[in-house]
Design a protein around this motif. Structure first.
Motif, PDB file in Angstrom:
ATOM      1  N   LEU A 181      36.719  38.080  43.083  1.00  0.00           N
ATOM      2  CA  LEU A 181      37.689  38.868  43.617  1.00  0.00           C
ATOM      3  C   LEU A 181      37.624  39.047  44.567  1.00  0.00           C
ATOM      4  CD1 LEU A 181      38.191  42.019  41.364  1.00  0.00           C
ATOM      5  CD2 LEU A 181      39.753  39.930  41.296  1.00  0.00           C
ATOM      6  N   LYS A 182      36.653  39.298  45.652  1.00  0.00           N
ATOM      7  CA  LYS A 182      36.506  38.540  47.240  1.00  0.00           C
ATOM      8  C   LYS A 182      36.239  36.955  47.434  1.00  0.00           C
ATOM      9  CE  LYS A 182      33.335  39.327  51.504  1.00  0.00           C
ATOM     10  NZ  LYS A 182      31.605  39.809  51.633  1.00  0.00           N
ATOM     11  N   ASP A 183      35.950  36.225  46.540  1.00  0.00           N
ATOM     12  CA  ASP A 183      35.559  34.334  46.813  1.00  0.00           C
ATOM     13  C   ASP A 183      37.236  33.978  46.391  1.00  0.00           C
ATOM     14  OD1 ASP A 183      32.929  34.948  47.606  1.00  0.00           O
ATOM     15  OD2 ASP A 183      32.396  34.233  45.690  1.00  0.00           O
ATOM     16  N   LYS A 184      38.059  35.306  45.636  1.00  0.00           N
ATOM     17  CA  LYS A 184      39.400  34.157  45.202  1.00  0.00           C
ATOM     18  C   LYS A 184      40.064  35.255  46.046  1.00  0.00           C
ATOM     19  CE  LYS A 184      40.163  32.537  41.354  1.00  0.00           C
ATOM     20  NZ  LYS A 184      40.504  32.862  39.737  1.00  0.00           N
ATOM     21  N   TYR A 185      40.396  36.362  46.263  1.00  0.00           N
ATOM     22  CA  TYR A 185      41.311  36.745  46.742  1.00  0.00           C
ATOM     23  C   TYR A 185      41.482  37.796  48.352  1.00  0.00           C
ATOM     24  CZ  TYR A 185      42.094  35.339  42.100  1.00  0.00           C
ATOM     25  OH  TYR A 185      42.828  35.212  40.809  1.00  0.00           O
ATOM     26  N   SER A 186      39.865  37.612  48.139  1.00  0.00           N
ATOM     27  CA  SER A 186      39.424  37.779  49.897  1.00  0.00           C
ATOM     28  C   SER A 186      40.291  39.791  49.371  1.00  0.00           C
ATOM     29  CB  SER A 186      40.542  37.684  51.039  1.00  0.00           C
ATOM     30  OG  SER A 186      39.942  36.543  50.882  1.00  0.00           O
ATOM     31  N   PHE A 187      39.318  39.793  47.951  1.00  0.00           N
ATOM     32  CA  PHE A 187      39.455  41.682  47.471  1.00  0.00           C
ATOM     33  C   PHE A 187      38.653  42.548  48.332  1.00  0.00           C
ATOM     34  CE2 PHE A 187      38.971  44.878  44.668  1.00  0.00           C
ATOM     35  CZ  PHE A 187      40.110  46.232  45.148  1.00  0.00           C
ATOM     36  N   GLU A 188      38.785  43.175  49.221  1.00  0.00           N
ATOM     37  CA  GLU A 188      37.631  44.769  49.324  1.00  0.00           C
ATOM     38  C   GLU A 188      37.465  45.342  48.695  1.00  0.00           C
ATOM     39  OE1 GLU A 188      34.127  43.928  50.668  1.00  0.00           O
ATOM     40  OE2 GLU A 188      35.407  41.245  51.982  1.00  0.00           O
ATOM     41  N   PRO A 189      36.979  46.229  48.612  1.00  0.00           N
ATOM     42  CA  PRO A 189      38.090  47.601  47.705  1.00  0.00           C
ATOM     43  C   PRO A 189      37.003  48.663  48.073  1.00  0.00           C
ATOM     44  CG  PRO A 189      35.077  46.673  46.609  1.00  0.00           C
ATOM     45  CD  PRO A 189      35.713  45.688  47.507  1.00  0.00           C
ATOM     46  N   GLN A 190      37.786  49.650  48.209  1.00  0.00           N
ATOM     47  CA  GLN A 190      37.222  50.966  48.843  1.00  0.00           C
ATOM     48  C   GLN A 190      36.901  52.165  48.281  1.00  0.00           C
ATOM     49  OE1 GLN A 190      41.843  50.985  50.206  1.00  0.00           O
ATOM     50  NE2 GLN A 190      41.017  52.221  51.402  1.00  0.00           N
ATOM     51  N   LEU A 191      36.973  51.698  46.679  1.00  0.00           N
ATOM     52  CA  LEU A 191      35.761  52.457  45.865  1.00  0.00           C
ATOM     53  C   LEU A 191      36.285  51.810  45.236  1.00  0.00           C
ATOM     54  CD1 LEU A 191      35.203  55.710  45.032  1.00  0.00           C
ATOM     55  CD2 LEU A 191      37.092  55.591  44.218  1.00  0.00           C
ATOM     56  N   VAL A 192      34.453  52.233  44.696  1.00  0.00           N
ATOM     57  CA  VAL A 192      33.310  51.275  42.793  1.00  0.00           C
ATOM     58  C   VAL A 192      33.629  52.950  41.698  1.00  0.00           C
ATOM     59  CG1 VAL A 192      32.491  50.558  41.706  1.00  0.00           C
ATOM     60  CG2 VAL A 192      33.176  49.350  44.028  1.00  0.00           C
ATOM     61  N   GLU A 193      34.763  52.982  41.473  1.00  0.00           N
ATOM     62  CA  GLU A 193      34.403  54.527  40.766  1.00  0.00           C
ATOM     63  C   GLU A 193      33.485  53.698  39.533  1.00  0.00           C
ATOM     64  OE1 GLU A 193      34.743  58.640  39.840  1.00  0.00           O
ATOM     65  OE2 GLU A 193      34.937  56.860  41.645  1.00  0.00           O
ATOM     66  N   TYR A 194      31.813  54.363  39.136  1.00  0.00           N
ATOM     67  CA  TYR A 194      31.498  54.090  37.742  1.00  0.00           C
ATOM     68  C   TYR A 194      30.959  55.202  36.817  1.00  0.00           C
ATOM     69  CZ  TYR A 194      27.473  53.308  35.639  1.00  0.00           C
ATOM     70  OH  TYR A 194      26.226  52.379  34.636  1.00  0.00           O
TER      71      TYR A 194
END
Length: 399
Positions: free
Chosen positions: A197-210
């Motif tokens: 997602l970062k490589d294709k859309y420059s998406f940087e998450p603010q939260l990774v809920e696991y």
């Protein structure tokens, strides 16, 4: 002794448990991994939420109404659930739920529609700042929950179709009672998705809920040591993950299981052949242990007697502990050695703070629903719910 059957949920133990997990998760440099309680494990523990919790996960409209009634801070709520209708989303948004999950493209569409309608309705108000819903997109683990990575890509890459939402992160949960190997596998899957997602859309998450789904040792005498070991082992890899991504941890069973006890009274004793049966006023409609197979495992059990012979003077006897339901399935423990029981003895079952109170088939055969108490050293015993006649719920409407 209170009228049986009933549950007692120890809110001091709940706070202690949260503090133990909090301490294990805290990273070097003071970074705090947010900790979320999945209230489906036990909504009655909302009565006194400990300070160590940052969020509560709410998975249904009913759970949201419980939070509203108890005054849970809206910004602490992660509103989740595999089936959301527009009216459900409207209620969550109107209360101010901090984060909403999307488990499908339709969820993203509905949440966006609700937010755009709210903006339109409020546009006439002077000084109104448009606000988007903060959402996390749930990645499926191979079942009906969450969505494919392709669907997540679509939502992220088509922001003009979802103008009412701001995608702040990813949500992932693959089940309960997991090994460290499975947790590592989960984290690798999440990393792979986020890298793409970062490589294709420059998406940087603010939260990774696991949700790590740590193991609860229901049937082990040394459960505290084993659970602490599992926590410490998992915390090491979770802290490492948190150095790279803004991780948030959600837990239900692991937080709540040790907080609950269930009390049921011996109402009949009889022997058939070589088997000694104790008939209790509770049963499988109140008590449910994950991993219990054919009632062969033995959970923590203590005996309380109002007066009479000391237990040390009584012989050990093998019992089959059965409930009050008219079904051969109502066996709580197939074989357990206890001090000789008497009518009126109360049995305490431990480790039932998660799911039993809501997951067991409480309405079967129209037996009364158990009473529920909270306990803490500061407040003592507080009645959260009296006994409820199930017949009133199961009765067809009168004309």
């Amino acid at each position: 002794m209170r009228q049986t059957p009933y549950y007692v949920f120890d809110t001091d133990e709940f706070a202690k448990r949260a503090a133990m997990i909090r301490a294990a998760l805290d990273c070097k440099g003071g970074r705090r991994i947010p900790l979320c309680f999945s209230i489906k494990a036990n909504p009655f523990l909302l009565h006194r939420l400990p300070a160590g919790l940052d969020h509560v996960e709410v998975c249904s409209p009913g759970e949201l109404e419980i939070c509203i009634a108890l005054g849970v801070k809206p910004e602490c709520i992660i509103y989740s659930g595999v089936m959301k209708e527009k009216c459900d989303i409207e209620r969550a948004v109107s209360y101010g739920a901090g984060i909403l999950t999307c488990e499908s493209i339709r969820h993203a569409t509905l949440i966006s529609e609700v937010m755009l309608e709210c903006m339109s309705e409020g546009a006439q108000e002077a000084g109104l700042v448009e606000k988007k819903a903060q959402v996390i997109l749930r990645l499926t683990s191979g079942n009906q929950f969450g969505m494919s990575l392709e669907d997540i890509e679509y939502i992220i890459s088509h922001p003009d179709e979802f103008k009412g939402i701001a995608v702040m992160g990813i949500h992932y949960y693959s089940g309960t009672q997991k090994s460290l190997r499975k947790i590592n596998k989960d984290l690798e899957k999440i990393k792979s998705a986020l890298t793409m997602l970062k490589d294709k859309y420059s998406f940087e998450p603010q939260l990774v809920e696991y949700g790590p789904g740590l193991c609860v040792e229901y049937f082990e005498e040394d459960w505290q040591e084993k659970e602490k070991q599992s926590l410490d082992e998992a915390a090491e890899v979770l802290r490492e993950f948190a150095e790279e991504y803004p991780l948030g941890i959600e837990m239900g069973r692991f937080l709540a299981a040790s907080c609950g006890k269930y009390y049921t009274q011996v109402k009949d004793l009889k022997s058939t052949g070589d088997a000694n049966y104790a008939i209790l006023d509770g049963g499988i409609h109140h008590l449910n242990y994950f991993g219990q197979r054919m009632a062969m495992q033995v959970p923590p059990i203590s005996i309380y007697r109002a007066a009479g012979v000391e237990f040390t003077e009584l012989p050990d006897t093998d019992y089959t502990l059965c409930g009050s339901l008219c079904t051969v399935a109502d066996v709580l423990v197939r074989e357990v050695k206890l001090k000789k029981l008497e009518l009126g003895d109360v049995l305490e079952f431990g480790h039932c703070g998660a799911y039993s109170v809501t997951e067991a088939p409480a309405l079967f055969l129209s037996r009364q629903l158990p009473a529920i108490y909270a306990y803490s050293k500061e407040y003592g015993y507080e009645c959260l719910r009296e006994h409820i006649p199930a017949a009133e719920i199961n009765l067809a409407g009168k004309k």
